[in-house]
Design a protein around this motif. Structure first.
Motif, PDB file in Angstrom:
ATOM      1  N   ASN A 172     -19.396 -21.049  27.948  1.00 62.36           N
ATOM      2  CA  ASN A 172     -18.749 -20.788  29.231  1.00 62.36           C
ATOM      3  C   ASN A 172     -17.402 -20.103  29.022  1.00 62.36           C
ATOM      4  N   PRO A 173     -16.973 -19.291  29.971  1.00 72.26           N
ATOM      5  CA  PRO A 173     -15.682 -18.611  29.839  1.00 72.26           C
ATOM      6  C   PRO A 173     -14.520 -19.596  29.942  1.00 72.26           C
ATOM      7  N   TYR A 185      -4.973 -15.953  26.575  1.00 70.86           N
ATOM      8  CA  TYR A 185      -6.087 -16.145  25.639  1.00 70.86           C
ATOM      9  C   TYR A 185      -7.385 -16.076  26.429  1.00 70.86           C
ATOM     10  N   VAL A 186      -8.349 -15.374  25.877  1.00 66.69           N
ATOM     11  CA  VAL A 186      -9.679 -15.237  26.483  1.00 66.69           C
ATOM     12  C   VAL A 186     -10.694 -15.564  25.408  1.00 66.69           C
ATOM     13  N   ASN A 187     -11.541 -16.564  25.636  1.00 65.24           N
ATOM     14  CA  ASN A 187     -12.485 -16.959  24.589  1.00 65.24           C
ATOM     15  C   ASN A 187     -13.642 -15.963  24.491  1.00 65.24           C
ATOM     16  N   PRO A 188     -14.455 -16.038  23.413  1.00 59.62           N
ATOM     17  CA  PRO A 188     -15.537 -15.061  23.210  1.00 59.62           C
ATOM     18  C   PRO A 188     -16.517 -14.998  24.378  1.00 59.62           C
ATOM     19  N   ALA A 189     -16.838 -16.154  25.006  1.00 60.00           N
ATOM     20  CA  ALA A 189     -17.791 -16.137  26.120  1.00 60.00           C
ATOM     21  C   ALA A 189     -17.229 -15.338  27.293  1.00 60.00           C
ATOM     22  N   ALA A 190     -15.929 -15.498  27.551  1.00 61.99           N
ATOM     23  CA  ALA A 190     -15.309 -14.734  28.635  1.00 61.99           C
ATOM     24  C   ALA A 190     -15.287 -13.247  28.309  1.00 61.99           C
ATOM     25  N   ARG A 191     -15.021 -12.919  27.031  1.00 61.66           N
ATOM     26  CA  ARG A 191     -15.016 -11.502  26.638  1.00 61.66           C
ATOM     27  C   ARG A 191     -16.412 -10.900  26.786  1.00 61.66           C
ATOM     28  N   VAL A 249      -1.622 -22.994  31.337  1.00 60.96           N
ATOM     29  CA  VAL A 249      -2.645 -23.576  32.211  1.00 60.96           C
ATOM     30  C   VAL A 249      -3.999 -23.178  31.638  1.00 60.96           C
ATOM     31  N   HIS A 250      -4.808 -24.154  31.313  1.00 67.29           N
ATOM     32  CA  HIS A 250      -6.144 -23.882  30.783  1.00 67.29           C
ATOM     33  C   HIS A 250      -7.127 -23.800  31.948  1.00 67.29           C
ATOM     34  N   VAL A 251      -7.932 -22.757  31.940  1.00 69.25           N
ATOM     35  CA  VAL A 251      -8.860 -22.502  33.036  1.00 69.25           C
ATOM     36  C   VAL A 251     -10.277 -22.448  32.472  1.00 69.25           C
ATOM     37  N   PHE A 252     -11.117 -23.351  32.922  1.00 66.81           N
ATOM     38  CA  PHE A 252     -12.484 -23.474  32.411  1.00 66.81           C
ATOM     39  C   PHE A 252     -13.466 -22.969  33.480  1.00 66.81           C
ATOM     40  N   GLY A 253     -14.328 -22.049  33.096  1.00 63.97           N
ATOM     41  CA  GLY A 253     -15.268 -21.456  34.042  1.00 63.97           C
ATOM     42  C   GLY A 253     -16.695 -21.887  33.797  1.00 63.97           C
ATOM     43  N   GLU A 254     -17.481 -21.798  34.838  1.00 67.09           N
ATOM     44  CA  GLU A 254     -18.915 -22.102  34.756  1.00 67.09           C
ATOM     45  C   GLU A 254     -19.642 -21.205  35.748  1.00 67.09           C
TER      46      GLU A 254
END
Length: 700
Positions: A172-173, A185-191, A249-254
């Motif tokens: 998940n992003p 910061y953008v994790n690999p799933a978000a990229r 602020v950490h933002v978790f997507g689904e």
């Protein structure tokens, strides 16, 4: 195992205190200084957090500091003289041996050592240390290992590693933003999602009010969940976790696209009719509540509710099948939707009932014009599975009013008006007024009283004689239902029979009439064995539609001990027309039992001459509305003559009912009617009155 020998560590080999502290001036002073120095080092060693281990060349323990008790719960005496490898984890033995060999091979050089060591309770602790080869030192003659317990640190490091891997490995992003909401910061799933959607900025994955959400979370110290963002055809749900102390602020997507689609489908199914796709009652009532709220809040525009019921829909279902009935409902739904304005709501409530919410009306006239348009749309011919079907609708109209604050009341009013329209004939509309409500309440009370009357036994049967016009004698009686109401007294059948028909109470009521009348006829035939009289009983349309009707009638005859030939059933034209597919078969079954069947109220219904000859009937009963106008009305007289002529051509007997004058009796006899019934001969009588009449045996 040989006794373990305790060896004291030569403290003189350890680092000394500061020499500036002063040197002893005599032998006695030197001894005191040595003792002081030894006590100093002993205190350092015994209170050290680290464990100092001196290992002999044969890998046995020569010395270990008391701190081993605090860290591993071993007493030093338990370890001295034993192999150091005894408390090393089996998986670390080879590694530990290699470290010891490496240390022996590098005298004077400190080499790192890490190994798992067994606690006395059986658990394993991780120790990290520095090993130094001091075997050449004449005092030490061993490997000195200075180590400390790093188990908790390793666990923390492992936890950090696991947590650090989550955003990297998550499907998940995940984004980290600064306190202004800018992604840092953008994790690999978000990229990967950015690349898939061909977006160049991670902010475009986030909700439109992302910056505001971030500021709100930082200010309140509380997170936010389920903030959705539509990205093209995809839907992402974001959860915000503020960490003001970290400045992030950490933002978790689904991605919830599929779930949203399922939710939308389920919501649509919950609020719409599956057959027509129209809104159902629940959605209609919600929109009606909204319209009513707007009307009351600001003296808003007028609105109205229309309630529609298809006329004779059951005939289509029974004759052409339910699949054709479903097609008809679908076509009607489409026509209704096409006949209203864009802001109006057309709903199906189930069966053949539809409702329409008309908003933003200028006047009541506009509502009636739309009702006329809807009626015309429904009445247009419809081709269904190769059949051309004609339908119509009865429509009730209820206009909003200041005194109405409940949506269900307005719908009830429209329903009441619809029933008034249906009672006045097909393809009509009626506008609700207060008198209708009063009549509806009266009708409801009538239904309640009817149910109680069945239980309380308030119904009575009266019997009206039927005479033979050739012999002038009584040949039968018709059973007529009367209601001796507890409060209203004797109640006319015209007041309660329609309610009984509508509510279905006619079925138990009709069964009681049939059983009671059969028992009474059996009693008369026993009392007057020389008199041949038959019993006529009216059969309602609902009774005629019962699949087990023949069995029910047979049971009533058997219980009374009555011959089926003595029973005549009177069925209206409309009852036969309402069951076009089964009427002929049902009549034939009754005839096979020996029961005679008569068509009641002939000339007032919808029967066609083409079907009349195919029905297994025994007689036609001319309605009193015709008989009452002869001989004064020549046209009516000619019509009665025609009916009598038709009946003779079909080999059917003719009964004239409603004969009240001698002139009428003379005329129907002259026309060729076979039987007559009316107040001229006798009004309906109770059983005792009929017994007296049979005893008298009058002639007409």
């Amino acid at each position: 195992m040989a006794p373990i020998r305790t060896t004291r560590m030569p403290y003189s080999l350890l680092p000394l205190p500061d020499p500036d502290a002063g040197a002893p001036s005599s032998a006695s002073g030197a001894t005191d200084a040595l003792r002081e120095r030894e006590a100093y080092f002993r205190s350092l060693v015994e209170n050290a957090r680290d464990v100092i281990h001196v290992i002999n060349p044969d890998q046995t323990t020569r010395y270990v500091t008391p701190s081993v008790k605090r860290l591993l719960d071993w007493d030093p005496e338990e370890l001295i003289g034993r192999s150091v490898l005894e408390i090393v984890h089996p998986d670390d033995l080879e590694h530990a041996l290699n470290d010891l060999r490496a240390t022996r091979g590098a005298p004077g050089v400190g080499l790192p050592i890490e190994v798992r060591v067994r606690h006395k309770n059986g658990s394993w602790r991780i120790f990290e240390g520095i090993g130094r080869n001091l075997m050449d030192d004449p005092v030490v003659r061993g490997i000195v290992v200075n180590s400390r317990d790093i188990t908790d640190r390793r666990r923390r490091e492992e936890q950090v590693r696991r947590l650090a891997a989550i955003p990297h490995e998550s499907p998940n992003p995940i984004l980290e933003c600064d306190l202004e909401g800018n992604p840092i910061y953008v994790n690999p799933a978000a990229r990967a999602l950015l690349a898939e959607l061909r977006l160049d900025d991670a902010v475009r994955l986030l909700p439109p009010d992302h910056a505001r959400v971030v500021r709100g979370c930082v200010a309140s110290g509380q997170g936010a969940r389920g903030i959705e963002a539509a990205v093209g055809a995809r839907v992402l749900s974001w959860t915000y976790h503020p960490h003001a102390a970290l400045g992030a602020v950490h933002v978790f997507g689904e991605e919830v696209t599929e779930r949203k689609q399922v939710e939308e489908r389920l919501l649509h199914q919950a609020l719409h009719d599956p057959l027509t796709g129209l809104p159902n009652r629940h959605l209609f009532m919600d929109r009606l509540s909204g319209a009513m709220g707007r009307f009351h809040r600001r003296d808003g525009p007028l609105f109205a509710v229309l309630f529609l019921d298809l006329d004779r829909f059951k005939v289509v279902n029974d004759s052409l099948g339910h699949h054709v009935g479903d097609e008809l409902l679908q076509v009607v739904g489409e026509r209704l939707r096409a006949s209203v304005r864009a802001g109006d709501t057309v709903a199906r409530f189930g069966g053949d009932e539809f409702a329409v919410l008309l908003e933003e009306l200028e006047s009541l006239d506009e509502a009636t014009h739309i009702a006329e348009r809807l009626g015309q749309a429904v009445a247009a011919p419809i081709n269904l599975s190769g059949y051309e079907v004609f339908s119509s609708a009865s429509i009730g109209i209820a206009l909003c009013a200041a005194g109405l604050d409940r949506p269900e009341y307005l719908l009830r009013n429209a329903d009441v008006a619809m029933y008034r329209a249906k009672g006045g004939g097909a393809s009509r509309y009626e506008v609700f007024d207060r008198t209708m409500h009063a009549q509806a309440l009266e009708r409801l009370q009538m239904e309640t009283d009817l149910r109680r009357a069945l239980v309380r036994g308030e119904f009575r049967l009266r019997y009206q004689p039927i005479i033979s016009l050739t012999r002038g004698t009584i040949t039968g009686v018709e059973a007529l239902l009367r209601w001796d109401h507890a409060e209203r007294g004797l109640t006319s059948p015209g007041d309660f029979i329609p309610v009984a028909e509508e509510t279905g109470l006619i079925l138990p009521l009709g069964a009681w009439v049939l059983g009671e009348a059969c028992r009474q006829l059996a009693a008369w035939r026993r009392e007057f064995p020389h008199v041949r009289i038959a019993l006529s009983v009216n059969l309602s349309a609902k009774q005629f539609g019962q699949a087990d009707l023949v069995q029910r009638i047979r049971a009533a005859l058997d219980e009374a001990g009555l011959d089926p030939r003595h029973l005549k059933l009177e069925i209206t034209e409309s009852a036969i027309i309402d069951h076009p597919g089964s009427a002929g078969a049902m009549l034939r079954q009754l005839k096979e039992q020996g029961i005679q069947v008569q068509m009641d109220d002939f000339g007032t219904g919808y029967s066609s001459l083409s079907s009349l000859h195919s029905l297994p009937l025994d007689a036609l009963k001319i309605d009193r509305s015709f008989v009452s106008r002869i001989p004064e009305d020549p046209a009516t007289l000619q019509m009665v003559r025609t009916i009598a002529l038709l009946a003779r051509g079909l080999d059917l007997a003719v009964i004239a009912e409603g004969v009240e004058t001698q002139a009428q009796l003379d005329e129907v006899r002259a026309i060729g009617c076979d039987y007559a019934q009316g107040y001229l001969m006798s009004p309906p009588l109770d059983p005792e009155g009929i017994s007296a009449l049979l005893t008298e045996d009058p002639r007409w």
